[in-house]
Design a protein around this motif. Structure first.
Motif, PDB file in Angstrom:
ATOM      1  N   PHE A  82       0.842  -1.204   0.000  1.00 52.33           N
ATOM      2  CA  PHE A  82       0.000   0.000   0.000  1.00 52.33           C
ATOM      3  C   PHE A  82       0.875   1.251   0.000  1.00 52.33           C
ATOM      4  O   PHE A  82       0.605   2.209  -0.737  1.00 52.33           O
ATOM      5  N   LEU A  83       1.927   1.261   0.808  1.00 54.67           N
ATOM      6  CA  LEU A  83       2.837   2.410   0.838  1.00 54.67           C
ATOM      7  C   LEU A  83       3.548   2.585  -0.505  1.00 54.67           C
ATOM      8  O   LEU A  83       3.705   3.710  -0.991  1.00 54.67           O
ATOM      9  N   THR A  84       3.959   1.482  -1.104  1.00 53.91           N
ATOM     10  CA  THR A  84       4.618   1.557  -2.413  1.00 53.91           C
ATOM     11  C   THR A  84       3.670   2.128  -3.467  1.00 53.91           C
ATOM     12  O   THR A  84       4.081   2.959  -4.300  1.00 53.91           O
ATOM     13  N   ALA A  85       2.424   1.718  -3.444  1.00 52.45           N
ATOM     14  CA  ALA A  85       1.455   2.233  -4.416  1.00 52.45           C
ATOM     15  C   ALA A  85       1.238   3.736  -4.238  1.00 52.45           C
ATOM     16  O   ALA A  85       1.156   4.488  -5.229  1.00 52.45           O
ATOM     17  N   PHE A  86       1.139   4.197  -2.968  1.00 54.08           N
ATOM     18  CA  PHE A  86       0.942   5.635  -2.755  1.00 54.08           C
ATOM     19  C   PHE A  86       2.168   6.429  -3.209  1.00 54.08           C
ATOM     20  O   PHE A  86       2.036   7.470  -3.865  1.00 54.08           O
ATOM     21  N   LEU A  87       3.362   5.994  -2.847  1.00 49.44           N
ATOM     22  CA  LEU A  87       4.569   6.724  -3.263  1.00 49.44           C
ATOM     23  C   LEU A  87       4.729   6.696  -4.784  1.00 49.44           C
ATOM     24  O   LEU A  87       5.224   7.664  -5.379  1.00 49.44           O
ATOM     25  N   SER A  88       4.307   5.614  -5.425  1.00 48.14           N
ATOM     26  CA  SER A  88       4.365   5.562  -6.896  1.00 48.14           C
ATOM     27  C   SER A  88       3.401   6.567  -7.513  1.00 48.14           C
ATOM     28  O   SER A  88       3.699   7.178  -8.541  1.00 48.14           O
ATOM     29  N   SER A  89       2.237   6.751  -6.889  1.00 48.98           N
ATOM     30  CA  SER A  89       1.299   7.750  -7.427  1.00 48.98           C
ATOM     31  C   SER A  89       1.892   9.154  -7.331  1.00 48.98           C
ATOM     32  O   SER A  89       1.675   9.983  -8.218  1.00 48.98           O
ATOM     33  N   LEU A  90       2.645   9.443  -6.265  1.00 43.38           N
ATOM     34  CA  LEU A  90       3.313  10.749  -6.165  1.00 43.38           C
ATOM     35  C   LEU A  90       4.349  10.907  -7.259  1.00 43.38           C
ATOM     36  O   LEU A  90       4.460  11.977  -7.885  1.00 43.38           O
ATOM     37  N   TYR A  91       5.131   9.866  -7.487  1.00 43.20           N
ATOM     38  CA  TYR A  91       6.158   9.948  -8.531  1.00 43.20           C
ATOM     39  C   TYR A  91       5.522  10.148  -9.906  1.00 43.20           C
ATOM     40  O   TYR A  91       5.970  10.996 -10.697  1.00 43.20           O
ATOM     41  N   LEU A  92       4.483   9.393 -10.224  1.00 41.40           N
ATOM     42  CA  LEU A  92       3.866   9.472 -11.545  1.00 41.40           C
ATOM     43  C   LEU A  92       3.152  10.806 -11.769  1.00 41.40           C
ATOM     44  O   LEU A  92       2.985  11.236 -12.909  1.00 41.40           O
ATOM     45  N   SER A  93       2.747  11.463 -10.710  1.00 37.70           N
ATOM     46  CA  SER A  93       2.107  12.770 -10.861  1.00 37.70           C
ATOM     47  C   SER A  93       3.108  13.900 -11.004  1.00 37.70           C
ATOM     48  O   SER A  93       2.709  15.049 -11.179  1.00 37.70           O
ATOM     49  N   GLY A  94       4.412  13.607 -10.913  1.00 34.39           N
ATOM     50  CA  GLY A  94       5.434  14.640 -11.032  1.00 34.39           C
ATOM     51  C   GLY A  94       5.702  15.397  -9.750  1.00 34.39           C
ATOM     52  O   GLY A  94       6.310  16.476  -9.784  1.00 34.39           O
TER      53      GLY A  94
END
Length: 550
Positions: free
Chosen positions: A460-472
């Protein structure tokens, strides 16, 4: 009384203003003379010159007759004609240099005029004269490959091309006149064409750059441009001439071969691999020597056959290019799918109501160690290429060296969340979770290691941090003095607010993401396999073309 000495006059030196005025006056006179000369040539055109014939050498004088002791007349005894030694006949390999010298002399007479008033001597696909078509170089011994069709032969590339020709003697051009300039960046490595040629003043590029003419084949000789396929035909040059980077080898086809035939041949992957094996120079600055191009064998077919095959290759390679562009567009769309799925979950109204805590409250920061060139231990290190939104990629693990005392602390444990600490603005903040494969790898100080606590699911933490990265997010928030390299500190991550719903909500969110993410991964793999099949079409077409199968 001593005579008075005349005082010396001080020599007057011209002032800087006078010197500048003199130079300006000379420029004006030079331009006026050039304009008058051009007007005179237009009014009274010269008759076409005949080609210059090679100069015949005089026969050397006969040596004086020596007295022969065995002859009563005191001279050498005369031999009957049947006792004369056989006359040596020139071999075939002795005629080729003479033909090339004759052509160079005859063509040189046409290049003595200014390039502003002449047409290029060779254009792609130009018709060859019957005399030179019959004067093709002698065939070379065939390599250990499939036999060529009837009428084809193996020849050296240096016998059908002029390698790195010099600028014509007596070439004149107005210093301010626009001239085509080709740096390495304007050559499209995928298409093998010149995308956007530059225009500079002749005085800026006439010295220190490579000269070429319309229809010449430009071959990038330095790594990695050579392997990437930065080779093209010089087309659309101003006044038929141009200059480019010194990292080009210039191949000027002779009259019995076309530019397209040479261009397609040197773009074959097999040819590029063989050129890479013959590199010379230090690592990072390796180049293809001119001897490799000159001595390499190339199949030579009749001119009509060359033009027919070149037309077929042009049409089919254009179709391959369009198919590749469509596959790349589908691949970009497949790569963007995980980002859209993650945003739809973590930007929803439900996610806005989740409680938030700092990352430092739910994660432990594990130690990191530096990669050292003088390290005693050889290790496998995680790089940013191993971190992706679809999981940990083993292809991104690279060999490195580290101090033996640091390897134990830097070795990864299955379940860690890895964040790219320093990279470009497009890659900084990339996240993945390491699940134990491959085993025994280490993380350098360019990667931040996180160990989630009991109340936070690692996926779950990995998915949230990935969403931050993909949003720039990290491209804007990351610091760093360099505009190209961004950095995330532990303080940045420790103070970051992350959602912390209940364990059941975390598991339900991962279940909603599992199927779309898996479908995106499968779609991406299918498009990549399709792209690999398309990339294999061009080498296959070129191989068939130069074996006579088209």
């Amino acid at each position: 009384m001593r005579p008075l000495r005349r005082a010396r006059r001080r020599r007057l030196r011209p002032r800087a203003q006078d010197q500048a005025g003199s130079r300006q006056s000379l420029r004006i006179q030079e331009q006026a003379l050039a304009q008058n000369d051009a007007a005179t040539r237009r009014r009274y055109p010269r008759s076409p010159r005949r080609s210059v014939q090679p100069r015949r050498h005089r026969r050397p004088r006969k040596p004086p007759r020596l007295r022969h002791p065995g002859s009563p007349q005191g001279r050498r005894p005369c031999l009957p004609p049947e006792a004369w030694p056989p006359r040596a006949s020139p071999q075939e390999n002795q005629r080729t240099p003479l033909r090339r010298m004759t052509r160079r002399i005859s063509v040189g007479a046409q290049r003595t005029t200014s390039p502003d008033q002449r047409t290029p001597s060779k254009t792609p696909g130009s018709a060859a004269s019957p005399a030179f078509e019959n004067a093709a170089p002698a065939p070379c011994p065939a390599p250990s490959t499939a036999p060529l069709p009837p009428g084809w032969r193996w020849v050296r590339l240096g016998d059908v091309c002029e390698l790195n020709p010099r600028r014509p003697l007596g070439m004149t051009r107005r210093p301010t006149k626009g001239t085509t300039f080709l740096p390495m960046a304007v050559v499209d490595e995928g298409m093998g064409t010149i995308s956007t040629p530059k225009v500079r003043q002749y005085s800026e590029i006439c010295n220190g750059y490579t000269y070429f003419e319309e229809g010449d084949v430009l071959f990038a000789k330095i790594t990695p441009c050579m392997q990437n396929g930065k080779h093209a035909i010089a087309i659309g040059l101003i006044d038929g001439i141009g200059f480019g980077t010194t990292e080009f080898h210039v191949l000027r086809p002779l009259d019995y071969v076309t530019s397209e035939w040479i261009h397609y041949f040197v773009r074959q992957p097999s040819f590029l691999r063989e050129a890479e094996e013959n590199f010379r120079g230090a690592v990072g600055q390796q180049r293809v020597p001119p001897e490799f191009l000159r001595d390499h064998l190339i199949p030579l077919s009749p001119l009509p056959e060359q033009r027919r095959i070149a037309a077929i290759l042009s049409d089919q390679l254009d179709a391959v290019r369009r198919a590749r562009e469509a596959a790349l567009a589908r691949l970009e769309a497949a790569r963007a799918l995980p980002a859209s799925f993650l945003r739809s979950v973590f930007e929803s109204g439900e996610a806005q109501g989740w409680p938030r805590v700092t990352l430092g409250e739910v994660c432990d920061f594990l130690p990191a160690r530096s990669i050292r060139l003088d390290g005693e231990a050889e290790v496998m290190t995680v790089t940013s290429a191993a971190l992706s939104e679809v999981g940990f990629l083993s292809d991104g693990v690279r060999p490195g060296r580290m101090a033996s005392s640091d390897t134990a602390a830097a070795t990864l444990t299955p379940g860690e969340v890895l964040v790219a600490r320093s990279n470009t603005s497009e890659l900084v903040g990339r996240v993945a979770r390491y699940m134990g494969t491959p085993a025994g790898i280490v993380a350098s100080d360019l990667t931040i290691r996180l160990w989630p606590s009991d109340g936070m699911d690692g996926d779950f933490l990995t998915a949230f941090l990935s969403s931050l990265y993909l949003s720039g997010y990290w491209g804007e928030k990351a610091g760093g003095t360099s505009s190209s390299m961004k950095k995330i500190t532990r303080a940045h991550l420790s103070s970051l607010l992350v959602p912390k719903p209940s364990k059941g909500s975390q598991a339900a969110t991962l279940d909603r993401l599992a199927l779309p993410i898996r479908s995106a991964i499968e779609l991406k793999a299918a498009v990549e396999s399709e792209l690999a099949a398309i990339d294999s079409l061009a080498p296959s077409l070129l191989r068939r073309a130069f074996s006579g199968e088209l």
